[in-house]
Design a protein around this motif. Sequence first.
Motif, PDB file in Angstrom:
ATOM      1  N   THR A 263     118.397 -12.282  43.672  1.00 17.55           N
ATOM      2  CA  THR A 263     119.221 -12.595  42.502  1.00 17.55           C
ATOM      3  C   THR A 263     118.452 -12.429  41.197  1.00 17.55           C
ATOM      4  N   MET A 264     117.173 -12.793  41.191  1.00 19.05           N
ATOM      5  CA  MET A 264     116.414 -12.742  39.943  1.00 19.05           C
ATOM      6  C   MET A 264     116.242 -11.320  39.426  1.00 19.05           C
ATOM      7  N   GLN A 265     116.244 -10.333  40.321  1.00 18.71           N
ATOM      8  CA  GLN A 265     116.189  -8.944  39.871  1.00 18.71           C
ATOM      9  C   GLN A 265     117.452  -8.592  39.094  1.00 18.71           C
ATOM     10  N   GLN A 266     118.569  -9.211  39.445  1.00 19.46           N
ATOM     11  CA  GLN A 266     119.817  -8.954  38.731  1.00 19.46           C
ATOM     12  C   GLN A 266     119.757  -9.488  37.308  1.00 19.46           C
ATOM     13  N   ASP A 267     119.063 -10.610  37.121  1.00 19.21           N
ATOM     14  CA  ASP A 267     118.916 -11.167  35.770  1.00 19.21           C
ATOM     15  C   ASP A 267     118.267 -10.149  34.844  1.00 19.21           C
ATOM     16  N   ALA A 268     117.195  -9.513  35.321  1.00 20.03           N
ATOM     17  CA  ALA A 268     116.483  -8.532  34.500  1.00 20.03           C
ATOM     18  C   ALA A 268     117.368  -7.326  34.199  1.00 20.03           C
ATOM     19  N   ALA A 269     118.163  -6.894  35.178  1.00 19.87           N
ATOM     20  CA  ALA A 269     119.043  -5.745  34.977  1.00 19.87           C
ATOM     21  C   ALA A 269     120.118  -6.053  33.934  1.00 19.87           C
ATOM     22  N   VAL A 270     120.724  -7.219  34.046  1.00 22.72           N
ATOM     23  CA  VAL A 270     121.777  -7.606  33.094  1.00 22.72           C
ATOM     24  C   VAL A 270     121.192  -7.709  31.686  1.00 22.72           C
ATOM     25  N   GLU A 271     120.000  -8.282  31.572  1.00 22.54           N
ATOM     26  CA  GLU A 271     119.347  -8.393  30.261  1.00 22.54           C
ATOM     27  C   GLU A 271     119.123  -7.010  29.648  1.00 22.54           C
ATOM     28  N   ALA A 272     118.670  -6.048  30.453  1.00 20.18           N
ATOM     29  CA  ALA A 272     118.448  -4.692  29.959  1.00 20.18           C
ATOM     30  C   ALA A 272     119.765  -4.021  29.561  1.00 20.18           C
ATOM     31  N   LEU A 273     120.803  -4.207  30.355  1.00 17.24           N
ATOM     32  CA  LEU A 273     122.102  -3.590  30.069  1.00 17.24           C
ATOM     33  C   LEU A 273     122.722  -4.156  28.801  1.00 17.24           C
ATOM     34  N   GLN A 274     122.535  -5.443  28.563  1.00 17.80           N
ATOM     35  CA  GLN A 274     123.070  -6.043  27.340  1.00 17.80           C
ATOM     36  C   GLN A 274     122.346  -5.499  26.106  1.00 17.80           C
ATOM     37  N   ALA A 275     121.069  -5.167  26.256  1.00 16.45           N
ATOM     38  CA  ALA A 275     120.336  -4.571  25.142  1.00 16.45           C
ATOM     39  C   ALA A 275     120.834  -3.150  24.845  1.00 16.45           C
ATOM     40  N   LEU A 276     121.354  -2.471  25.855  1.00 16.81           N
ATOM     41  CA  LEU A 276     121.846  -1.097  25.685  1.00 16.81           C
ATOM     42  C   LEU A 276     123.290  -1.038  25.196  1.00 16.81           C
ATOM     43  N   ASN A 277     124.069  -2.062  25.502  1.00 12.94           N
ATOM     44  CA  ASN A 277     125.522  -1.976  25.356  1.00 12.94           C
ATOM     45  C   ASN A 277     126.000  -2.601  24.043  1.00 12.94           C
ATOM     46  N   ASP A 278     126.731  -1.828  23.280  1.00 11.92           N
ATOM     47  CA  ASP A 278     127.369  -2.365  22.068  1.00 11.92           C
ATOM     48  C   ASP A 278     128.848  -2.650  22.303  1.00 11.92           C
ATOM     49  N   GLY A 279     129.245  -2.693  23.566  1.00 15.03           N
ATOM     50  CA  GLY A 279     130.639  -2.914  23.923  1.00 15.03           C
ATOM     51  C   GLY A 279     131.357  -1.647  24.336  1.00 15.03           C
ATOM     52  N   SER A 280     130.615  -0.526  24.395  1.00 19.82           N
ATOM     53  CA  SER A 280     131.237   0.770  24.688  1.00 19.82           C
ATOM     54  C   SER A 280     131.379   1.042  26.186  1.00 19.82           C
ATOM     55  N   PHE A 281     130.675   0.301  27.018  1.00 19.29           N
ATOM     56  CA  PHE A 281     130.868   0.460  28.461  1.00 19.29           C
ATOM     57  C   PHE A 281     130.912  -0.923  29.101  1.00 19.29           C
ATOM     58  N   ARG A 282     131.408  -0.981  30.326  1.00  9.60           N
ATOM     59  CA  ARG A 282     131.671  -2.257  30.976  1.00  9.60           C
ATOM     60  C   ARG A 282     130.684  -2.500  32.117  1.00  9.60           C
ATOM     61  N   VAL A 283     130.166  -3.708  32.135  1.00  6.95           N
ATOM     62  CA  VAL A 283     129.171  -4.102  33.128  1.00  6.95           C
ATOM     63  C   VAL A 283     129.726  -5.258  33.952  1.00  6.95           C
ATOM     64  N   LEU A 284     129.637  -5.137  35.267  1.00  6.57           N
ATOM     65  CA  LEU A 284     130.085  -6.195  36.180  1.00  6.57           C
ATOM     66  C   LEU A 284     128.905  -6.662  37.013  1.00  6.57           C
ATOM     67  N   ARG A 285     128.758  -7.967  37.108  1.00  7.18           N
ATOM     68  CA  ARG A 285     127.790  -8.540  38.040  1.00  7.18           C
ATOM     69  C   ARG A 285     128.565  -9.247  39.140  1.00  7.18           C
ATOM     70  N   ILE A 286     128.326  -8.839  40.391  1.00  3.93           N
ATOM     71  CA  ILE A 286     129.028  -9.445  41.520  1.00  3.93           C
ATOM     72  C   ILE A 286     128.146 -10.548  42.102  1.00  3.93           C
ATOM     73  N   ARG A 287     128.708 -11.721  42.162  1.00  4.45           N
ATOM     74  CA  ARG A 287     127.994 -12.861  42.725  1.00  4.45           C
ATOM     75  C   ARG A 287     128.523 -13.135  44.128  1.00  4.45           C
ATOM     76  N   ALA A 288     127.676 -13.705  44.971  1.00  3.72           N
ATOM     77  CA  ALA A 288     128.034 -13.963  46.362  1.00  3.72           C
ATOM     78  C   ALA A 288     129.291 -14.810  46.467  1.00  3.72           C
ATOM     79  N   LYS A 289     130.074 -14.559  47.523  1.00  5.07           N
ATOM     80  CA  LYS A 289     131.339 -15.263  47.725  1.00  5.07           C
ATOM     81  C   LYS A 289     131.151 -16.784  47.722  1.00  5.07           C
ATOM     82  N   GLN A 290     130.068 -17.257  48.361  1.00  6.72           N
ATOM     83  CA  GLN A 290     129.844 -18.696  48.443  1.00  6.72           C
ATOM     84  C   GLN A 290     129.746 -19.331  47.056  1.00  6.72           C
ATOM     85  N   LYS A 291     129.146 -18.597  46.110  1.00  9.56           N
ATOM     86  CA  LYS A 291     128.959 -19.145  44.763  1.00  9.56           C
ATOM     87  C   LYS A 291     130.173 -18.900  43.868  1.00  9.56           C
ATOM     88  N   MET A 292     131.099 -18.061  44.327  1.00 10.45           N
ATOM     89  CA  MET A 292     132.303 -17.786  43.532  1.00 10.45           C
ATOM     90  C   MET A 292     133.532 -18.491  44.090  1.00 10.45           C
TER      91      MET A 292
END
Length: 812
Positions: A263-292
């Motif tokens: 899971t912690m690797q996903q945190d780093a990816a989301v942080e990088a994607l937010q730095a790249l994105n000005d709202g022009s593309f869509r990012v989804l993070r899928i969390r495990a069923k148990q936590k959703m």
Amino acid sequence: MRVDHEKREIVCSVGDLIHESTYRRIGVERGDGFRRMWIGQDIHTKRAEQRTGEDANYRAEVHVVHRTQLGAWSVTITGRIDGLSVDKAGKRVVIEEVKSIHFDLELEALYRSDKLQRHLLQLLLYAYFLSGQPDFEGFTFVPQLVLIDLISGDAKTIDAEFDRRRVIDTLNERLERLITDLETAVALRVAKRAFADTLTFPFAEMRAGQQEMISAVARTVYQKEALLVSAPTGIGKTMAVLYPAVKQALKAGKKLFFLTSKTMQQDAAVEALQALNDGSFRVLRIRAKQKMCAHTEIICHEDFCPYAARYSEKMQRTDLLNHLVTSFSYFNPEITFEMAKSNEVCPFEVSLELIEQADVIVCDYNYIFDPYVGLKAYQQENDYGDCVLVVDEAHNLVDRGRGYYSPELHEEQFDRIRNHLGSRNCWLEGAEELLEVLRDHFHSLAETMGEDPEVMQALCEPDRELFIEQRTKWERLVMHYIGWKIENRIVETDDPLIDFYFKLVKVANLMTEKGDEFAHLIERTPEGLKFKVFCKDPSRFLGRIFDSAHATIALSATLEPFDFYRKLLGFPPDRTTELSLPSPFPRGNRKIVIISEVDTSYKRRADSYDRIADNVASIAEAGDGNFLALFPSYAFLREIADRMPPIRKHVMVQRTDMTDYERNAMLDILRERSRKGNLIMAVSGGMYAEGIDYRGDMLSGVMVIGPALPQVSFEQELLRQYYDEQYGSGFEFAYLIPGMTRVVQSAGRVIRSETDIGIIALLCRRFTQQPYTQFFPTDWYEVSPRELISKKPASEIKAFFEAKMTPQLRLV
């Protein structure tokens, strides 16, 4: 569905035209392709045999293709008719579509549902396609929907009235709607391509090696290839792969999957994607069923869960999906959870609905590689051509991939099922007999172990047909059982019968796979016999995905030797390139020592326990800040923890039963950066050894106790033998490379930037031997690894820190 926008060509199935809504029912319908696959095949086969015996003109599974032109678009529609009877003398064509359902649970609801209309439309389209063929001019068409009960096998027939003009109008209406959606998607794709052209690296400067990695990734995606990247920790791999991958994926109109094992690797990816994105593309993070899951218990069925009940109706009424898509460019799982819960719809299902809308999906390996958890939209056709795959920390995929194809069944499950059914007064006719047949077979297989009580595991030759037959029979019983649970309103998160059934399905499915990469094992355990299908090499299955994907980038700090990972992960040899980047950080900021006076090998480690404990303590005390000591196993860790002398640092020991709160609390303590510091004692390969970004002065030193080779076992020896036969590298592939990969991963926790200062201590005489030192990064030493051997490690480490300390770097 395949679309060529330049040529204005569409190739789609009948199913693409009749299933317009993305919403679905959860429970009986959701996932029924998996649950009914085998019983459905059995029903279709028996129906075909019955009708062929009754009607000499009857043919099963007839493929049809229809081509039409709508405006500037050429459309090819494909389908498969379940049953076709052509009476040429009477000029009469009977078309059958066979559907298997549970009459008691679903028949009444089907009569009132849109699903029935979709089934009938499917039939009518087949009739229309045939009616346009010259051979059927002047024929009468009789479309029939045949419903067959999953339990009894009884059949009901529903006739569909064929009005050719109305079917043409409906088909054109569906195609016009499809083309409108496609043209809207094209306009959106053009806008995203324009954004991709303007996308710039989000930092003023690049770290050494990043530009080379960015160029290699961009070339790989553009040329539809695969790339293996070995780059040291701290180089900025996440941004260096995401920046060019996002840019090229948006240009090509492909979905980008960033796949992780933690899971912690996903945190780093989301942080990088937010730095790249000005709202022009869509990012989804899928969390495990148990936590959703918003319900009190994970019971994914509309009859038991209020968030699953009337899911499609509530999604349409609230327009939740559209609201999420138009409000956010990052589909944060916390926000998705709260909005779905407030509208009383399943948050996990909503997150899956968002996949179609997302440009970048950040998720666990399972959603692509697990044959039972993976996203069905891609798995059903085994086609990942619309996907760019980024596999983070790809060295972890070898073991994970092996696990996907290594299911097992335990004899103790049979007693649990019997007790479970007995305590609920539920009688399933034939269940006892099926369990006894399976038990007898297990005991027959166990005869290969002989009478020697020391022999606990052995190879065996199972009766493949027995397992396949069990799969079909249990599926019918499970349908009975689910109906009984619904009727009696019985809600359970832990159901041994359902758990057993899904494991049996996995085992039976693999019985049809043949090849040297599979072995069948029988094992004695305290709870009874255990049967296992053991996958020694998952490369054939993983390779199909990589070969199908538009492009793949696998990255890790420990992806060498490349030959090992290319073979074991199944990368396509004709279009895979490799990139190895050296560490860009000053060698003088790091001190590496080898303590060769201790021996951590299994047979001799007990003689070194006290000396290891003393060395761990003295090294931890040699500098300020936090230290991490990593051990090959929890048992080894406990032996040393029990012998540790008192030290001034706060000592924290990893346990197997730690909660998420406890694990994260240990990290929070490290972040406090007290001068006295802390010592974490943990296991190699665990969360503290990989996947955590110890930024800045969060970590001063790492001690790696032993090469962390996998423990010698029956299965590990099977791997060694297999790799010897396949590649002539049994010990290296089964033991040495996995163990040294953990060592290098662990060592990489310390130096993660140009200003980081820290030490790496390797405790074991084997770290001086060539079979092990050959896997050291070359920047660890000047001429020879032996120059790292230290007779007074604590003193040398203390002197190193004292020499490096300046007023600006001192801990306060």
